[in-house]
Design a protein around this motif. Structure first.
Motif, PDB file in Angstrom:
ATOM      1  N   MET A   1      43.722 -53.353 -51.324  1.00 49.27           N
ATOM      2  CA  MET A   1      42.510 -52.562 -51.145  1.00 49.27           C
ATOM      3  C   MET A   1      42.048 -51.965 -52.466  1.00 49.27           C
ATOM      4  N   ARG A   2      42.999 -51.486 -53.266  1.00 52.81           N
ATOM      5  CA  ARG A   2      42.646 -50.939 -54.573  1.00 52.81           C
ATOM      6  C   ARG A   2      42.076 -52.016 -55.472  1.00 52.81           C
ATOM      7  N   ALA A   3      42.630 -53.225 -55.343  1.00 52.24           N
ATOM      8  CA  ALA A   3      42.127 -54.328 -56.174  1.00 52.24           C
ATOM      9  C   ALA A   3      40.666 -54.628 -55.863  1.00 52.24           C
ATOM     10  N   LEU A   4      40.312 -54.538 -54.563  1.00 55.24           N
ATOM     11  CA  LEU A   4      38.932 -54.811 -54.171  1.00 55.24           C
ATOM     12  C   LEU A   4      37.977 -53.769 -54.702  1.00 55.24           C
ATOM     13  N   LEU A   5      38.481 -52.552 -54.867  1.00 49.34           N
ATOM     14  CA  LEU A   5      37.639 -51.458 -55.345  1.00 49.34           C
ATOM     15  C   LEU A   5      37.723 -51.259 -56.845  1.00 49.34           C
ATOM     16  N   SER A   6      38.435 -52.145 -57.524  1.00 50.00           N
ATOM     17  CA  SER A   6      38.582 -52.006 -58.963  1.00 50.00           C
ATOM     18  C   SER A   6      37.242 -52.215 -59.660  1.00 50.00           C
ATOM     19  N   GLY A   7      37.126 -51.716 -60.860  1.00 47.86           N
ATOM     20  CA  GLY A   7      35.876 -51.814 -61.594  1.00 47.86           C
ATOM     21  C   GLY A   7      35.461 -53.244 -61.874  1.00 47.86           C
ATOM     22  N   SER A   8      36.416 -54.120 -62.162  1.00 43.84           N
ATOM     23  CA  SER A   8      36.084 -55.503 -62.463  1.00 43.84           C
ATOM     24  C   SER A   8      35.465 -56.212 -61.269  1.00 43.84           C
ATOM     25  N   VAL A   9      35.977 -55.906 -60.067  1.00 40.54           N
ATOM     26  CA  VAL A   9      35.425 -56.540 -58.867  1.00 40.54           C
ATOM     27  C   VAL A   9      34.059 -55.949 -58.523  1.00 40.54           C
ATOM     28  N   LEU A  10      33.937 -54.638 -58.622  1.00 42.28           N
ATOM     29  CA  LEU A  10      32.653 -54.004 -58.328  1.00 42.28           C
ATOM     30  C   LEU A  10      31.569 -54.452 -59.304  1.00 42.28           C
ATOM     31  N   GLY A  11      31.991 -54.781 -60.514  1.00 43.97           N
ATOM     32  CA  GLY A  11      31.014 -55.249 -61.485  1.00 43.97           C
ATOM     33  C   GLY A  11      30.389 -56.580 -61.122  1.00 43.97           C
ATOM     34  N   LEU A  12      31.051 -57.346 -60.253  1.00 39.28           N
ATOM     35  CA  LEU A  12      30.511 -58.635 -59.818  1.00 39.28           C
ATOM     36  C   LEU A  12      29.510 -58.506 -58.678  1.00 39.28           C
ATOM     37  N   VAL A  13      29.422 -57.339 -58.082  1.00 43.83           N
ATOM     38  CA  VAL A  13      28.539 -57.161 -56.923  1.00 43.83           C
ATOM     39  C   VAL A  13      27.079 -57.440 -57.271  1.00 43.83           C
ATOM     40  N   PRO A  14      26.518 -56.870 -58.346  1.00 47.21           N
ATOM     41  CA  PRO A  14      25.104 -57.178 -58.659  1.00 47.21           C
ATOM     42  C   PRO A  14      24.881 -58.659 -58.928  1.00 47.21           C
ATOM     43  N   PHE A  15      25.801 -59.273 -59.667  1.00 47.78           N
ATOM     44  CA  PHE A  15      25.651 -60.701 -59.959  1.00 47.78           C
ATOM     45  C   PHE A  15      25.740 -61.539 -58.686  1.00 47.78           C
ATOM     46  N   THR A  16      26.682 -61.191 -57.811  1.00 52.45           N
ATOM     47  CA  THR A  16      26.823 -61.919 -56.546  1.00 52.45           C
ATOM     48  C   THR A  16      25.571 -61.773 -55.691  1.00 52.45           C
ATOM     49  N   ALA A  17      25.036 -60.567 -55.631  1.00 51.79           N
ATOM     50  CA  ALA A  17      23.802 -60.356 -54.863  1.00 51.79           C
ATOM     51  C   ALA A  17      22.651 -61.160 -55.439  1.00 51.79           C
ATOM     52  N   TYR A  18      22.580 -61.219 -56.755  1.00 51.49           N
ATOM     53  CA  TYR A  18      21.527 -62.008 -57.416  1.00 51.49           C
ATOM     54  C   TYR A  18      21.654 -63.482 -57.074  1.00 51.49           C
ATOM     55  N   ILE A  19      22.874 -64.019 -57.124  1.00 54.90           N
ATOM     56  CA  ILE A  19      23.104 -65.429 -56.811  1.00 54.90           C
ATOM     57  C   ILE A  19      22.726 -65.727 -55.361  1.00 54.90           C
ATOM     58  N   ILE A  20      23.102 -64.836 -54.457  1.00 53.28           N
ATOM     59  CA  ILE A  20      22.815 -65.055 -53.035  1.00 53.28           C
ATOM     60  C   ILE A  20      21.310 -65.035 -52.772  1.00 53.28           C
ATOM     61  N   LEU A  21      20.609 -64.058 -53.356  1.00 52.07           N
ATOM     62  CA  LEU A  21      19.188 -63.886 -53.071  1.00 52.07           C
ATOM     63  C   LEU A  21      18.316 -64.944 -53.733  1.00 52.07           C
ATOM     64  N   PHE A  22      18.648 -65.326 -54.955  1.00 57.40           N
ATOM     65  CA  PHE A  22      17.745 -66.185 -55.714  1.00 57.40           C
ATOM     66  C   PHE A  22      18.255 -67.606 -55.918  1.00 57.40           C
ATOM     67  N   LEU A  23      19.449 -67.913 -55.447  1.00 53.78           N
ATOM     68  CA  LEU A  23      19.969 -69.279 -55.570  1.00 53.78           C
ATOM     69  C   LEU A  23      20.442 -69.820 -54.230  1.00 53.78           C
ATOM     70  N   ALA A  24      21.366 -69.111 -53.598  1.00 56.20           N
ATOM     71  CA  ALA A  24      21.926 -69.605 -52.341  1.00 56.20           C
ATOM     72  C   ALA A  24      20.897 -69.571 -51.217  1.00 56.20           C
ATOM     73  N   LEU A  25      20.206 -68.448 -51.052  1.00 58.80           N
ATOM     74  CA  LEU A  25      19.241 -68.319 -49.960  1.00 58.80           C
ATOM     75  C   LEU A  25      18.092 -69.319 -50.067  1.00 58.80           C
ATOM     76  N   PRO A  26      17.456 -69.495 -51.244  1.00 55.73           N
ATOM     77  CA  PRO A  26      16.414 -70.524 -51.338  1.00 55.73           C
ATOM     78  C   PRO A  26      16.936 -71.927 -51.047  1.00 55.73           C
ATOM     79  N   THR A  27      18.172 -72.213 -51.456  1.00 56.58           N
ATOM     80  CA  THR A  27      18.741 -73.532 -51.173  1.00 56.58           C
ATOM     81  C   THR A  27      18.908 -73.736 -49.676  1.00 56.58           C
ATOM     82  N   VAL A  28      19.398 -72.714 -48.996  1.00 55.13           N
ATOM     83  CA  VAL A  28      19.560 -72.804 -47.542  1.00 55.13           C
ATOM     84  C   VAL A  28      18.204 -72.981 -46.855  1.00 55.13           C
ATOM     85  N   ILE A  29      17.193 -72.256 -47.328  1.00 51.29           N
ATOM     86  CA  ILE A  29      15.859 -72.372 -46.740  1.00 51.29           C
ATOM     87  C   ILE A  29      15.298 -73.776 -46.946  1.00 51.29           C
ATOM     88  N   ALA A  30      15.495 -74.325 -48.156  1.00 51.05           N
ATOM     89  CA  ALA A  30      15.013 -75.685 -48.427  1.00 51.05           C
ATOM     90  C   ALA A  30      15.702 -76.700 -47.531  1.00 51.05           C
TER      91      ALA A  30
END
Length: 284
Positions: A1-30
């Motif tokens: 649980m601590r590992a999931l809340l570590s700074g390195s993992v939390l730092g990936l949240v914005p990038f992951t959200a960006y990938i999902i919204l602007f890459l994965a989601l458009p691909t699924v829609i297409a």
């Protein structure tokens, strides 16, 4: 649980959200729109439109336009990078070139189209000057600026700065010790570039070339603002399909066209990833 809340993992949240919204989601829609009919049932009939001569011609235009501007932009950008090798990394010249490249690489869309229309359009500043003072009419053979060939210059405009940004680190990775060792062994300048410089730089150059190709292939705003009529390239044809679902008598044609673009981009970016993996051995 601590590992999931570590700074390195939390730092990936914005990038992951960006990938999902602007890459994965458009691909699924297409995929969803390209493989279903008007009633929402799975079908492959939409993909048959990709074999239509009009669609194939559009893909051909996009491919040759992207390839041509990528090659020209890569060659010119590589020459600029080579010319900057003698400049100090922290000097004023290098600072200005890096800053200008970062801005110009993102200078596209309606602003870039307007700049070219105002400069070399039918009533552009340069066009009028050449015609009135030198008797040169650059539109004597047709209004080429507003057709597919007219996209070449605007695309090169943002391809060259992008090449400078991406290829400079590869040139800087050439270690002075390699040139010294070549000279001590009796090798000349041509021998150095033939046996050391070019083999080291070739994967990075090809990777940057593919990146420029993908950049041009997916470009939409500049072409949409500059070419007022027709659907000469795939992004413009997707726009036409979205505004008129009766194109070629096919429903959800836009999804099928987008799916075709995704296939091309996946192939290009896979090759790019492989080349960058090879380049990483030298760029450190």
């Amino acid at each position: 649980m601590r590992a999931l809340l570590s700074g390195s993992v939390l730092g990936l949240v914005p990038f992951t959200a960006y990938i999902i919204l602007f890459l994965a989601l458009p691909t699924v829609i297409a995929l969803a729109t390209g493989l279903v009919d008007g009633q929402g049932h799975f079908t492959l009939s939409n993909l048959t439109a990709l074999g239509n001569p009009v669609v194939l011609s559009t893909f051909g235009n996009s491919l040759w336009l992207s390839a041509l501007t990528a090659v020209i932009g890569a060659l010119i950008g590589a020459l600029f990078c080579y010319a900057l090798l003698g400049a100090k990394p922290t000097g004023a010249l290098r600072f200005v070139v890096d800053a200008a490249s970062g801005v110009l690489a993102q200078f596209g869309g309606v602003m870039l189209a307007f700049a070219f229309v105002a400069t070399i359009g039918i009533q552009g500043m340069v066009t009028v000057f050449l015609k009135n003072n030198l008797g040169i009419d650059i539109f004597a053979n047709g209004v080429w600026l507003y057709d597919t060939p007219g996209l070449i210059l605007p695309y090169i405009y943002f391809q060259v700065p992008l090449m400078i940004i991406t290829f400079s680190p590869a040139l800087e990775s050439l270690k002075p010790q390699w040139a010294e060792a070549n000279a001590m062994l009796g090798g000349g300048v041509l021998g150095y570039w033939r046996h050391i410089g070019l083999p080291v730089l070739l994967p990075s150059f090809l990777g940057c070339l593919l990146l420029l190709f993908a950049n041009a292939f997916s470009s939409f705003a500049t072409a949409a603002a500059l070419t007022s009529q027709g659907q000469q390239i795939v992004p413009l044809q997707i726009r036409g399909a979205l505004t008129s679902e009766t194109v070629l008598g096919q429903e959800n044609l836009a999804g099928a066209l987008a799916l075709g673009m995704i296939v091309v981009m996946v192939v290009v970016m896979t090759l790019y990833s492989l080349l960058m993996r090879r380049t990483a051995r030298w760029v450190r």
